[in-house]
Design an enzyme around this catalytic site. Structure first.
Site, PDB file in Angstrom:
ATOM      1  CG  ASN A 162      29.534 -37.420 -17.052  1.00 32.19           C
ATOM      2  OD1 ASN A 162      29.015 -36.349 -16.724  1.00 32.19           O
ATOM      3  ND2 ASN A 162      29.457 -38.493 -16.305  1.00 32.19           N
ATOM      4  CD  GLU A 166      23.211 -37.388  -7.554  1.00 30.58           C
ATOM      5  OE1 GLU A 166      23.924 -38.417  -7.454  1.00 30.58           O
ATOM      6  OE2 GLU A 166      22.009 -37.371  -7.271  1.00 30.58           O
ATOM      7  CB  CYS A 207      28.784 -40.825 -11.872  1.00 31.51           C
ATOM      8  SG  CYS A 207      27.078 -40.864 -12.375  1.00 31.51           S
ATOM      9  CD  GLU A 235      20.108 -34.005  -8.769  1.00 27.25           C
ATOM     10  OE1 GLU A 235      18.991 -33.495  -8.923  1.00 27.25           O
ATOM     11  OE2 GLU A 235      21.140 -33.355  -8.605  1.00 27.25           O
TER      12      GLU A 235
HETATM   13  P1  NDP Z   1      34.757 -31.576 -11.929  1.00 27.00           P
HETATM   14  O1  NDP Z   1      34.366 -31.849 -10.540  1.00 27.00           O
HETATM   15  O2  NDP Z   1      36.118 -31.055 -12.185  1.00 27.00           O
HETATM   16  O3  NDP Z   1      33.802 -30.515 -12.649  1.00 27.00           O
HETATM   17  C1  NDP Z   1      32.430 -30.532 -12.518  1.00 27.00           C
HETATM   18  C2  NDP Z   1      31.901 -29.124 -12.605  1.00 27.00           C
HETATM   19  O4  NDP Z   1      32.367 -28.376 -11.483  1.00 27.00           O
HETATM   20  C3  NDP Z   1      32.388 -28.353 -13.852  1.00 27.00           C
HETATM   21  O5  NDP Z   1      31.365 -27.489 -14.275  1.00 27.00           O
HETATM   22  C4  NDP Z   1      33.556 -27.553 -13.296  1.00 27.00           C
HETATM   23  O6  NDP Z   1      33.872 -26.393 -14.029  1.00 27.00           O
HETATM   24  C5  NDP Z   1      33.029 -27.187 -11.915  1.00 27.00           C
HETATM   25  N1  NDP Z   1      34.057 -26.831 -10.946  1.00 27.00           N
HETATM   26  C6  NDP Z   1      35.375 -27.163 -10.945  1.00 27.00           C
HETATM   27  N2  NDP Z   1      35.977 -26.633  -9.856  1.00 27.00           N
HETATM   28  C7  NDP Z   1      35.032 -25.943  -9.167  1.00 27.00           C
HETATM   29  C8  NDP Z   1      35.035 -25.197  -7.956  1.00 27.00           C
HETATM   30  N3  NDP Z   1      36.145 -25.028  -7.227  1.00 27.00           N
HETATM   31  N4  NDP Z   1      33.880 -24.636  -7.539  1.00 27.00           N
HETATM   32  C9  NDP Z   1      32.736 -24.791  -8.245  1.00 27.00           C
HETATM   33  N5  NDP Z   1      32.677 -25.490  -9.409  1.00 27.00           N
HETATM   34  C10 NDP Z   1      33.803 -26.075  -9.854  1.00 27.00           C
HETATM   35  O7  NDP Z   1      34.422 -32.955 -12.628  1.00 27.00           O
HETATM   36  P2  NDP Z   1      34.338 -33.343 -14.154  1.00 27.00           P
HETATM   37  O8  NDP Z   1      33.421 -32.434 -14.881  1.00 27.00           O
HETATM   38  O9  NDP Z   1      35.742 -33.405 -14.587  1.00 27.00           O
HETATM   39  O10 NDP Z   1      33.558 -34.780 -14.154  1.00 27.00           O
HETATM   40  C11 NDP Z   1      34.162 -35.958 -13.837  1.00 27.00           C
HETATM   41  C12 NDP Z   1      33.903 -36.362 -12.402  1.00 27.00           C
HETATM   42  O11 NDP Z   1      32.540 -36.112 -12.035  1.00 27.00           O
HETATM   43  C13 NDP Z   1      34.099 -37.820 -12.151  1.00 27.00           C
HETATM   44  O12 NDP Z   1      34.853 -37.995 -10.982  1.00 27.00           O
HETATM   45  C14 NDP Z   1      32.695 -38.406 -11.977  1.00 27.00           C
HETATM   46  O13 NDP Z   1      32.586 -39.466 -11.142  1.00 27.00           O
HETATM   47  C15 NDP Z   1      31.914 -37.293 -11.441  1.00 27.00           C
HETATM   48  N6  NDP Z   1      30.508 -37.385 -11.915  1.00 27.00           N
HETATM   49  C16 NDP Z   1      29.496 -37.791 -11.069  1.00 27.00           C
HETATM   50  C17 NDP Z   1      28.199 -37.930 -11.526  1.00 27.00           C
HETATM   51  C18 NDP Z   1      27.068 -38.355 -10.657  1.00 27.00           C
HETATM   52  O14 NDP Z   1      25.907 -38.297 -11.087  1.00 27.00           O
HETATM   53  N7  NDP Z   1      27.298 -38.802  -9.438  1.00 27.00           N
HETATM   54  C19 NDP Z   1      27.870 -37.622 -12.916  1.00 27.00           C
HETATM   55  C20 NDP Z   1      28.992 -37.216 -13.695  1.00 27.00           C
HETATM   56  C21 NDP Z   1      30.244 -37.105 -13.209  1.00 27.00           C
HETATM   57  P3  NDP Z   1      35.018 -26.431 -15.162  1.00 27.00           P
HETATM   58  O15 NDP Z   1      34.508 -27.324 -16.216  1.00 27.00           O
HETATM   59  O16 NDP Z   1      35.122 -25.020 -15.565  1.00 27.00           O
HETATM   60  O17 NDP Z   1      36.252 -26.968 -14.494  1.00 27.00           O
END
Ligand code: NDP
Length: 493
Positions: A157, A255, A289, A467
């Site tokens: 995002n 996060e 988020c 962070e």
């Molecule tokens: P994901 O949790 O699916 O993905 C985040 C990252 O984790 C991506 O790089 C993804 O890789 C990787 N990932 C996925 N599965 C694994 C695993 N088993 N082990 C290690 N890494 C993994 O979330 P999204 O990217 O779809 O983002 C949306 C979500 O993130 C929302 O729920 C949102 O709330 C949260 N979010 C929170 C934030 C905060 O600051 N608190 C900021 C932004 C988002 P790949 O892309 O290859 O699947």
């Protein structure tokens, strides 16, 4: 206008070189405004992840980056900030084309990364230990040492911003870094990698491995050389990372998601509040988020405030992020669009009223992309899925209250605790209510707002650790206590 052509090719960035993946896999990277490919990237696997960890470990031990002179790292981070600032326009274009956000938003993101690098550069030569009074003729002191190889897993995002938010302090503290960007949005991280070389960061200190989270991400975290993990993303993956980190007893920062309340008190300036509420849920097409996704309004002003927010929603120009008139871009992928629309449809069938937006935009030319209108939903029950779960799209749910106690109860009635907003003219009351809100961050008469110097993190299931802020660099160090027996030596006269 596109920043990339579909023939642009990116490799993995390991040891200062752009590499193909060991399996030779590549995949297209899409523009969410058109669902057409804008580039391809190498897709790494287990072997590439392990190779990156080996290279990062070697660089940590041998490049001199981790040595005492923090001012060297400060200068490199400062140079990185300047290089990014010079190329901000190109980075913003690329972020917009890959992720969908408007150019204005993307410029804001890149400016934020520049400020983060500058802020953290200023901390790199101020990592200090302490001397501690102890009994007897002894000297007791602490050292702050870098951890080693730190792993950073970023979401889609805010692709560059959320990656560098944790990478920069880890570098400032003298660590080496392996970054895994989201598979949907890897391009700005790969472009940034080239800048690290220009800025004088030694080869192998900053590495980027693109590839499936379950494979590459898990290999990085479970690698014996991984000394900490910083993860931003969904709660489900956050839990998995926590399990993996627990097995290896390594520190982690998580996060995760949010379902942030926006509490409006009866005396609020409703015009200002309506603008802030719209910004807090429709910004970045709601893919934040800390989006203010639950509006909590007292009965007497419910109609008036909802009408004001719905008017802003209806008036917003939705379009490709690269067009300067667009106020809201597409959501990141077809799947995300379906998911968001699914939440609204389910709410509608359960008796909710959709007072603005609610559907995918089906008219050309936007029909090709993942566009939907900013959406406002009223008459929702507090236990409904659209109120309880993170939609991660431009959908505002409105709840009513009759007393302040009820408003606070509704605000805290969530498993998340990332952020809460409060709108009122009574500032004394605002400070009292702020203390009662279960959230790591509270804004009073402001939409979600943060700075590199402000701590950013959540309560409850929104995460662990913080962070940003002055202490963030310390989080990427470990503390060693040294005790010296001074013996019976007396000061020379
Ligand atoms: P994901 O949790 O699916 O993905 C985040 C990252 O984790 C991506 O790089 C993804 O890789 C990787 N990932 C996925 N599965 C694994 C695993 N088993 N082990 C290690 N890494 C993994 O979330 P999204 O990217 O779809 O983002 C949306 C979500 O993130 C929302 O729920 C949102 O709330 C949260 N979010 C929170 C934030 C905060 O600051 N608190 C900021 C932004 C988002 P790949 O892309 O290859 O699947």
């Amino acid at each position: 206008m596109s920043a990339e052509s579909s023939s642009a090719e990116y490799g993995l960035f390991i040891g200062g070189a752009s590499l193909p993946s060991s399996r030779g896999d590549r995949r297209p990277v899409m523009d969410p405004a058109t669902n057409r490919a804008i580039a391809t990237t190498a897709v790494g696997g287990v072997d590439d992840a392990r190779h990156a960890m080996e290279v990062a470990d070697g660089a940590f031990r041998n490049s001199g980056w981790a040595d005492d002179d923090g001012s060297r790292r400060a200068r490199a981070l400062g140079r990185l900030a300047r290089l990014l600032e010079e190329r901000a326009e190109a980075f913003a274009q690329l972020e917009t084309t890959n992720m969908g956000k408007t150019l204005r938003e993307a410029k804001g993101d890149i400016g934020y990364v520049v400020r983060t690098l500058d802020y953290v550069a200023g901390l790199a030569d101020k990592i200090e230990g302490e001397t501690i009074p102890v009994p007897g003729a002894r000297l007791d002191y602490t050292l702050r040492e870098p951890l080693g190889v730190t792993v950073h897993i970023a979401p889609w995002n805010y692709p560059l911003l959320l990656a560098i938010r944790s990478v920069a302090p880890a570098l400032a503290a003298g660590n080496s870094v392996v970054l895994k960007p989201a598979s949907l949005t890897p391009l700005t991280a790969l472009k940034f990698a080239a800048l690290t070389q220009e800025a004088g960061v030694p080869d192998g200190i900053f590495n980027v491995v693109v590839g499936p989270g379950g494979e590459v991400g898990e290999t990085l975290v479970t690698d014996p050389r991984c000394r900490s993990v910083s993860f931003t993303g969904s709660g489900e993956v956050g839990q998995r990372i926590a399990e993996l980190a627990a097995r290896r007893i390594i520190p982690m920062t998580l996060e995760l998601g949010g379902k942030s309340p926006v509490v409006v008190l009866p005396d609020a300036d409703l015009d200002r509040a309506a603008k802030g509420i719209a910004f807090g849920i429709f910004g970045n097409a709601g893919q934040m988020c800390w989006a203010g996704s639950r509006l909590i309004v007292p009965d007497p002003i419910h109609e008036e405030l909802v009408a004001k927010v719905a008017k802003i929603a209806d008036g917003m120009k939705v379009g490709p992020g690269v067009e300067s008139t667009s106020e809201m871009g597409p959501v990141v992928s077809k799947e995300q669009l379906e998911r968001v629309v699914g939440f609204v449809e389910e709410a509608r069938s359960a008796g909710a009223t959709v007072v603005a937006g609610g559907q995918k935009i089906a008219d050309p030319p936007l029909a090709e992309g993942n566009f939907l209108r900013p959406t406002v939903v009223t008459d929702v029950a507090p236990d409904h899925r659209v109120v309880r779960e993170e939609v991660f799209g431009p959908v505002l749910s409105v709840l009513r209250y009759t007393s302040l106690d009820e408003a606070i109860r509704l605000a805290n009635d969530t498993r998340y605790g990332l952020f809460a907003a409060l709108w009122t003219r009574d500032l004394a009351q605002a400070h009292i209510v702020a203390r009662q809100l279960e959230a790591g961050m509270v804004s009073i008469n402001e939409p979600p707002t943060t700075f590199p110097q402000s701590p950013f993190g959540g309560y409850k299931e929104s995460g662990i650790g913080f962070e940003q802020g002055r202490r963030v660099v310390e989080a990427y160090t470990r503390r060693k206590n040294v005790i010296v027996n001074l013996g019976s030596a007396k000061p020379k006269k």
